[in-house]
Motif scaffolding. Structure first.
Motif, mmCIF file in Angstrom:
data_model
loop_
_atom_site.group_PDB
_atom_site.id
_atom_site.type_symbol
_atom_site.label_atom_id
_atom_site.label_comp_id
_atom_site.label_asym_id
_atom_site.label_seq_id
_atom_site.Cartn_x
_atom_site.Cartn_y
_atom_site.Cartn_z
ATOM 1 N N VAL A 695 7.661 10.722 -7.309
ATOM 2 C CA VAL A 695 8.748 10.305 -8.193
ATOM 3 C C VAL A 695 8.626 11.156 -9.446
ATOM 4 C CG1 VAL A 695 9.800 8.400 -9.446
ATOM 5 C CG2 VAL A 695 8.649 7.964 -7.262
ATOM 6 N N GLY A 696 9.546 12.097 -9.607
ATOM 7 C CA GLY A 696 9.392 13.083 -10.667
ATOM 8 C C GLY A 696 8.106 13.856 -10.451
ATOM 9 N N GLU A 697 7.318 13.976 -11.496
ATOM 10 C CA GLU A 697 6.036 14.673 -11.388
ATOM 11 C C GLU A 697 4.872 13.762 -11.767
ATOM 12 O OE1 GLU A 697 6.124 18.270 -13.614
ATOM 13 O OE2 GLU A 697 7.576 19.235 -12.277
ATOM 14 N N GLU A 698 5.123 12.436 -11.779
ATOM 15 C CA GLU A 698 4.116 11.529 -12.329
ATOM 16 C C GLU A 698 3.552 10.531 -11.331
ATOM 17 O OE1 GLU A 698 5.095 9.797 -16.143
ATOM 18 O OE2 GLU A 698 6.702 11.256 -16.403
ATOM 19 N N LEU A 699 4.156 10.401 -10.164
ATOM 20 C CA LEU A 699 3.696 9.368 -9.240
ATOM 21 C C LEU A 699 3.859 9.850 -7.808
ATOM 22 C CD1 LEU A 699 4.263 5.593 -9.636
ATOM 23 C CD2 LEU A 699 4.698 6.634 -7.421
ATOM 24 N N ILE A 700 2.773 9.823 -7.051
ATOM 25 C CA ILE A 700 2.790 10.244 -5.647
ATOM 26 C C ILE A 700 2.697 9.007 -4.760
ATOM 27 C CG2 ILE A 700 1.439 11.389 -3.845
ATOM 28 C CD1 ILE A 700 0.798 13.561 -5.822
ATOM 29 N N VAL A 701 3.519 8.969 -3.718
ATOM 30 C CA VAL A 701 3.569 7.833 -2.800
ATOM 31 C C VAL A 701 3.197 8.313 -1.402
ATOM 32 C CG1 VAL A 701 4.975 5.932 -1.939
ATOM 33 C CG2 VAL A 701 5.433 6.893 -4.202
ATOM 34 N N ALA A 702 2.298 7.548 -0.751
ATOM 35 C CA ALA A 702 1.848 7.893 0.598
ATOM 36 C C ALA A 702 1.903 6.643 1.475
ATOM 37 C CB ALA A 702 0.429 8.463 0.563
ATOM 38 N N PRO A 703 3.084 6.273 1.971
ATOM 39 C CA PRO A 703 3.215 5.029 2.743
ATOM 40 C C PRO A 703 2.621 5.154 4.147
ATOM 41 C CG PRO A 703 5.291 6.210 2.711
ATOM 42 C CD PRO A 703 4.369 6.977 1.821
ATOM 43 N N VAL A 704 2.290 4.013 4.725
ATOM 44 C CA VAL A 704 1.825 3.960 6.115
ATOM 45 C C VAL A 704 3.047 3.879 7.017
ATOM 46 C CG1 VAL A 704 0.571 2.591 7.819
ATOM 47 C CG2 VAL A 704 -0.378 2.917 5.528
ATOM 48 N N LEU A 705 3.117 4.754 8.024
ATOM 49 C CA LEU A 705 4.310 4.870 8.864
ATOM 50 C C LEU A 705 4.007 4.676 10.347
ATOM 51 C CD1 LEU A 705 5.843 8.023 7.118
ATOM 52 C CD2 LEU A 705 6.329 5.622 6.616
ATOM 53 N N TYR A 706 2.841 4.124 10.659
ATOM 54 C CA TYR A 706 2.448 3.920 12.051
ATOM 55 C C TYR A 706 2.084 2.460 12.278
ATOM 56 C CZ TYR A 706 2.306 8.981 12.577
ATOM 57 O OH TYR A 706 2.638 10.316 12.620
ATOM 58 N N ARG A 740 -8.207 3.924 3.133
ATOM 59 C CA ARG A 740 -7.934 2.575 3.609
ATOM 60 C C ARG A 740 -6.702 1.981 2.910
ATOM 61 N NH1 ARG A 740 -9.865 1.005 8.165
ATOM 62 N NH2 ARG A 740 -9.767 -1.156 7.435
ATOM 63 N N VAL A 741 -5.773 1.456 3.723
ATOM 64 C CA VAL A 741 -4.562 0.829 3.188
ATOM 65 C C VAL A 741 -4.310 -0.453 3.985
ATOM 66 C CG1 VAL A 741 -2.147 1.123 2.575
ATOM 67 C CG2 VAL A 741 -3.627 3.126 2.722
ATOM 68 N N ALA A 742 -4.514 -1.585 3.360
ATOM 69 C CA ALA A 742 -4.266 -2.861 4.026
ATOM 70 C C ALA A 742 -2.770 -3.048 4.264
ATOM 71 C CB ALA A 742 -4.827 -4.005 3.187
ATOM 72 N N GLU A 743 -2.426 -4.035 5.092
ATOM 73 C CA GLU A 743 -1.024 -4.237 5.439
ATOM 74 C C GLU A 743 -0.182 -4.601 4.222
ATOM 75 O OE1 GLU A 743 1.700 -6.673 8.696
ATOM 76 O OE2 GLU A 743 -0.260 -7.461 8.119
ATOM 77 N N ASP A 744 -0.786 -5.282 3.256
ATOM 78 C CA ASP A 744 -0.024 -5.704 2.082
ATOM 79 C C ASP A 744 -0.113 -4.699 0.939
ATOM 80 O OD1 ASP A 744 -2.700 -6.140 1.619
ATOM 81 O OD2 ASP A 744 -2.382 -7.957 0.428
ATOM 82 N N LYS A 745 -0.639 -3.492 1.197
ATOM 83 C CA LYS A 745 -0.797 -2.476 0.160
ATOM 84 C C LYS A 745 -0.035 -1.209 0.536
ATOM 85 C CE LYS A 745 -3.814 -4.984 -2.164
ATOM 86 N NZ LYS A 745 -3.484 -5.587 -3.476
ATOM 87 N N ILE A 746 0.280 -0.420 -0.487
ATOM 88 C CA ILE A 746 0.835 0.918 -0.279
ATOM 89 C C ILE A 746 0.076 1.885 -1.175
ATOM 90 C CG2 ILE A 746 2.660 0.461 -1.968
ATOM 91 C CD1 ILE A 746 4.383 2.513 -0.412
ATOM 92 N N ALA A 747 -0.248 3.049 -0.634
ATOM 93 C CA ALA A 747 -1.005 4.042 -1.393
ATOM 94 C C ALA A 747 -0.063 4.772 -2.355
ATOM 95 C CB ALA A 747 -1.661 5.035 -0.439
ATOM 96 N N TYR A 748 -0.402 4.696 -3.643
ATOM 97 C CA TYR A 748 0.324 5.487 -4.636
ATOM 98 C C TYR A 748 -0.650 5.896 -5.737
ATOM 99 C CZ TYR A 748 0.595 1.460 -7.848
ATOM 100 O OH TYR A 748 0.291 0.421 -8.696
ATOM 101 N N PHE A 749 -0.337 7.006 -6.394
ATOM 102 C CA PHE A 749 -1.261 7.597 -7.360
ATOM 103 C C PHE A 749 -0.459 8.054 -8.581
ATOM 104 C CE2 PHE A 749 -2.774 8.050 -3.089
ATOM 105 C CZ PHE A 749 -4.121 7.705 -3.152
ATOM 106 N N VAL A 750 -0.956 7.697 -9.752
ATOM 107 C CA VAL A 750 -0.274 7.997 -11.006
ATOM 108 C C VAL A 750 -0.970 9.172 -11.682
ATOM 109 C CG1 VAL A 750 0.440 7.098 -13.248
ATOM 110 C CG2 VAL A 750 0.394 5.577 -11.241
ATOM 111 N N LYS A 751 -0.188 10.139 -12.135
ATOM 112 C CA LYS A 751 -0.740 11.336 -12.777
ATOM 113 C C LYS A 751 -1.347 10.976 -14.129
ATOM 114 C CE LYS A 751 -1.377 15.831 -13.094
ATOM 115 N NZ LYS A 751 -0.234 16.743 -13.309
ATOM 116 N N MET A 752 -2.560 11.469 -14.366
ATOM 117 C CA MET A 752 -3.251 11.265 -15.635
ATOM 118 C C MET A 752 -3.146 12.528 -16.486
ATOM 119 S SD MET A 752 -4.188 8.197 -15.194
ATOM 120 C CE MET A 752 -5.249 7.937 -16.612
ATOM 121 N N PRO A 753 -3.375 12.411 -17.798
ATOM 122 C CA PRO A 753 -3.337 13.620 -18.642
ATOM 123 C C PRO A 753 -4.325 14.676 -18.156
ATOM 124 C CG PRO A 753 -3.358 11.629 -19.983
ATOM 125 C CD PRO A 753 -3.587 11.182 -18.577
ATOM 126 N N ASP A 754 -3.998 15.934 -18.424
ATOM 127 C CA ASP A 754 -4.827 17.034 -17.929
ATOM 128 C C ASP A 754 -6.241 17.012 -18.490
ATOM 129 O OD1 ASP A 754 -2.725 17.946 -16.431
ATOM 130 O OD2 ASP A 754 -2.018 19.351 -17.957
#
Length: 758
Positions: A695-706, A740-754
């Motif tokens: 989402v923009g350049e600040e948040l990466i999303v990696a959903p489970v699709l299987y 590891r990603v539980a069924e009730d979770k989604i993997a996402y990562f927020v960009k931190m300052p350099d």
């Protein structure tokens, strides 16, 4: 008188030759034999002489035999050596001959492909004999390699164009009685652009250029949705097909397209809108991407020139992100009104509730269930086209909605907005069909009386005409119908269900000729937007101005379908559609009164629960979240709890980012939802990640699709990222294996300052 001694000496000297000559290897015996011969020389007489002769002959025979025994093997060996040497000489000569042939062939190829290449422009070479084109980066590396003019007969000569065919600032070459080629060059900032135009001179030749899409040429993106949604594009396969919208379940391309292709090495191909474009990808077991200009009986029946022209532009820089930014459409906010900007933000922050309206009670109860959830905002109630008795009536079905005006007032008081779906298709059963035919408001049948409308099928309508938006009388007629709806029912806006090019009548003819069937939806959208509020369209080949969102195509409710959502979103954003409206959470399953549910059963099957949860997790981070089935329908507290947490996450974390990058998009034209390579274009791993986005350049999303999966591989671009699940800090430019990603979770990562340190 000769002395006796002298005679004896003479006799002795005459007999010496009869003796065996001394053996070279027996020099030690020679003195004793000479001494014996000297002592017996004066005693030889009669029989002694004969015996001496026989002895001498035997000695000679023995010595000759010994000599032959010693010399014959040596001769044979010498002969074998001579033969081997002869073979080696012949082999060496043959090898030299092959080397000469190879060098001559290589020199010929090199001469034709390189020496004969002419640097017509900076960073651009073209071999007119082999028709090989190469575009280079500023460092001298090859970015584009292509074979132009495929299909030109090999014996056709190429010559400079005649003076009256020349164009200013262009190179003109002509293959006699076949085709004419124009090459031109422009430079914008650090970007070089090369303009290629083919003019066919023969009815039997359709200009065709093929680009090398092998692995060494980098990765390609763009076009839109294609069959099997290959990402990057070079991983797909497509036979030569007209570049028009359709349904990928039946056709080559999906509902949104643009003639734009981007390469990871820093090149774009942009095809002119007037070109009757056909496209193929890796057809006939090649690694080629081919563009062809060809007239046909449907997609490109209308044309400005009697023979096809292929016209496109190649632009190149050393950085794909910089290049894409330069190519993106700027200043999307120009002419945007405050209420339109508010409409954009409302769609980003509030859900869309897609309802198939069976009756008033269904609409009333649905909105009541939304409020009962307590955590979801009201948003937009999108009514499918079934609100009419027949498509094209543009009035509510009073039998099913006798007090709809009052119902809509209640819905408005609850905080919802009402959106009606409309179509340009007029069913033959519609009350407006006769009027439309009488006023010639419908597209006519080509080759027939212009009063005869051309009919087609669309969704539930087995026979329908199509409004001719090029007719000056059509828009006022339609505008009157829609304004009447707005005034009577206080409709907030409309959603345009335009179909695709493949839904047009095959022998269509408009009052004003269309470039291609997709041109219709562009004209229709622009005409409607000038008078009626619109929030979304189902199909497009050019970006509608804000606040219109472009819908993704319908997706089946399946695990296979959810895997195609991300590459479709990324592709649409990259080709210039930043405001997108995904389909319903869980997939577009059979809805009441739809063509997939002919019995109009309102209690249709719900999507698989796990699939619904994973789809909801994915949709939480997309620009618009659209529901058909509420999470409360599963009668499972865990589903409701997951939906509640995801709603909080969207409101607190995602929505502010969506609004921030929506405003940036209005300035730059860059998408809100971005592929990872836009974060780090120099990282090869980012070029091929198909199941993550940012989402923009600040948040990466990696959903489970299987189905059943509780872990996945995650790639993080350069930088430091905070884990959205456990809050830990993670270093970028690497893979996280078995995350590891539980069924009730989604993997996402927020960009931190350099400057963040562990």
């Amino acid at each position: 008188m000769i002395p006796r001694y002298d005679i004896g000496s003479a006799v002795s000297l005459q007999r010496v030759p009869l003796q065996a000559p001394p053996r070279r290897k027996s020099r030690v015996m020679q003195p004793s034999m000479n001494e014996k011969m000297g002592n017996d020389a004066t005693e030889l007489s009669g029989g002694q002489s004969a015996n001496s002769t026989i002895t001498s002959v035997n000695s000679i025979s023995s010595l000759l035999k010994e000599k032959l025994q010693l010399s014959l093997p040596q001769a044979l060996r010498n002969s074998a050596r001579r033969q081997n040497a002869d073979y080696r000489l012949r082999a060496f000569v043959g090898f030299l001959f092959l080397c000469v042939v190879f060098l001559v062939g290589f020199a010929h190829i090199y001469y034709n492909q390189h020496v004969l290449q002419r640097a017509y422009f900076d960073k651009f070479r073209f071999n007119k004999n082999e028709r090989m084109m190469t575009v280079y980066s500023s460092s001298g590396g090859e970015i584009i390699a292509a074979r132009l003019g495929e299909g030109i007969p090999p014996d056709t000569g190429v010559y400079p164009c005649l003076p009256h065919h020349q164009r200013q600032d262009s190179v003109c070459l002509e293959w006699l009685q076949q085709t004419r080629l124009y090459l031109a060059h422009t430079k914008h900032e650090d970007m070089h652009c090369y303009h290629v135009t083919w003019q066919s001179l023969s009815p039997y030749y359709n200009p065709k250029d093929c680009f090398d899409w092998s692995s060494k040429r980098g990765h390609w993106y763009g076009a839109g949705q294609i069959q099997n949604m290959a990402y990057p594009l070079e991983r797909g396969r497509l036979e030569l097909s007209p570049f028009i919208t359709g349904d990928v379940r039946k056709h080559s391309f999906g509902n949104v397209l643009k003639r734009y292709f981007l390469n990871s090495k820093g090149a774009t191909i942009l095809v002119d809108a007037e070109t009757p474009l056909y496209v193929s990808i890796n057809a006939n077991r090649t690694n080629d991407f081919c563009l062809q200009a060809k007239h046909d009986a449907f997609a490109y029946i209308n044309h400005l020139t009697p023979l096809p022209q292929l016209n496109y532009t190649i632009c190149a820089t050393d950085n794909m992100k910089t290049l894409h930014s330069l190519m993106a459409e700027k200043s999307l906010w120009d002419g945007l009104k405050p209420d339109e900007l508010h409409a954009v933000h409302s769609l980003l922050s509030e859900p869309v509730w897609q309802i198939s309206p069976i009756n008033e009670a269904a609409i009333y109860n649905y909105t009541e269930d939304v409020i009962a959830l307590g955590f979801l905002r009201q948003g937009h109630v999108l009514l499918s086209e079934e609100w009419q008795p027949s498509p094209g009536d543009f009035v509510l079905d009073e039998e099913r909605f006798p007090s709809m005006e009052e119902t809509i007032n209640i819905i408005h008081r609850r905080g919802f907005r009402i959106v009606f779906s409309i179509q340009p298709f007029i069913s033959t059963e519609s009350v407006n069909f006769k009027d439309a035919v009488a006023n010639r408001l419908l597209i006519s049948e080509r080759g027939s009386d212009p009063r005869i409308p051309a009919l087609t099928r669309y969704k539930q309508s087995n026979s329908a005409g199509v409004l001719d938006i090029t007719n000056n009388k059509t828009l006022p007629w339609l505008q009157t119908k829609l304004e009447s709806l707005i005034m009577k029912y206080h409709v907030d806006s409309f959603y345009l269900d335009l179909g695709t090019a493949q839904d047009m009548p095959h022998y269509y003819k408009c009052q004003e000729p269309l470039t291609n069937p997709d041109h219709y939806k562009t004209i229709f959208t622009r005409s409607i937007l000038s008078t009626i509020p619109v929030i979304g369209v189902s199909s497009a080949i050019s970006r509608p101005r804000a606040p219109v969102f472009v819908s993704l195509p319908p997706f089946p409710s399946s695990w296979k379908a959810i895997k195609t959502v991300i590459p479709t979103v990324l592709s649409y954003g990259m080709i210039g559609y930043p405001f997108i409206m995904p389909g319903a959470v869980g997939g577009d399953v059979a809805l009441p009164m739809s063509d997939n549910n002919p019995d109009n059963d309102f209690e249709v099957d719900l999507p698989d629960k796990e699939l619904y949860i994973r789809w909801l997790q994915l949709s939480t981070f997309l620009p618009v979240i659209r529901f058909t089935h509420l999470p409360s329908k599963y009668s499972d507290e865990s589903v409701l709890e997951i939906a509640k947490r995801l709603t909080t996450l969207r409101q607190k974390t995602v929505t502010p980012l969506l609004k921030k990058y929506a405003n940036e998009t209005l300035d730059t034209g860059l998408p809100i939802i971005r592929p990872l390579w836009m974060l780090d274009p120099a990282d090869p791993a980012c070029h091929v990640v198909v199941d993550e986005f940012s989402v923009g350049e600040e948040l990466i999303v990696a959903p489970v699709l299987y189905s059943g999966s509780r872990q996945r591989e995650v790639y993080l671009p350069a930088g430091v990222w905070r884990d959205g699940i456990d809050g830990s800090l993670r270093k970028g430019s690497r893979w996280i294996h078995n995350y590891r990603v539980a069924e009730d979770k989604i993997a996402y990562f927020v960009k931190m300052p350099d400057n963040t340190r562990f």
